[in-house]
Design an enzyme around this catalytic site. Sequence first.
Site, PDB file in Angstrom:
ATOM      1  CD  GLU A  15      -1.531  -0.234   3.568  1.00  0.00           C
ATOM      2  OE1 GLU A  15      -1.452   0.476   4.572  1.00  0.00           O
ATOM      3  OE2 GLU A  15      -2.434  -1.058   3.379  1.00  0.00           O
ATOM      4  CG  HIS A  65      -4.011   1.589   0.546  1.00  0.00           C
ATOM      5  ND1 HIS A  65      -3.718   2.937   0.528  1.00  0.00           N
ATOM      6  CD2 HIS A  65      -4.236   1.268   1.838  1.00  0.00           C
ATOM      7  CE1 HIS A  65      -3.756   3.403   1.758  1.00  0.00           C
ATOM      8  NE2 HIS A  65      -4.073   2.409   2.564  1.00  0.00           N
ATOM      9  CD  GLU A  85      -7.507  -1.036   2.270  1.00  0.00           C
ATOM     10  OE1 GLU A  85      -6.975  -1.513   3.275  1.00  0.00           O
ATOM     11  OE2 GLU A  85      -6.890  -0.350   1.436  1.00  0.00           O
TER      12      GLU A  85
END
Length: 139
Positions: A15, A65, A85
């Site tokens: 990320e 991310h 996410e």
Amino acid sequence: MRRNAPKGMLITTGEHEATRWGFRQSLEMGRADIIQPDVGWCGGVTELARISALADAHGAMVVPHGSSVYSYHFVITRTNSPFSEFLMMHPSAEEIVPMFSPMSLGEPVPENGRIRVPDTPGFGVEFNPEIPTRRPFTH
């Protein structure tokens, strides 16, 4: 997939990686089962697609991310991106709020664990016209 990975445990990383070359190195070394490039940090949706192709060639999954609608639109186009996410942005996590609120309007939030991607032009969000468009400081 990672060599000698314990069954049932997947390793994720990336990320904070910003280049496809960094992701390539991790994938070639077998260090990750899932990579998490951030569309805003890795160079945009086109570069994210290149990173995803590298991951696919190495048998790895891609779960971008955060990045809200930019990631959601990407995930629905990929076979190696099983989900997206969602970052909890409410200060006390008491309610689900959009990631870029109040700056963006029309940003979707999960309902019953699923996000419906807007079918409006572009990414489906608009800038909030009530937000000041000037910098609060001088250079």
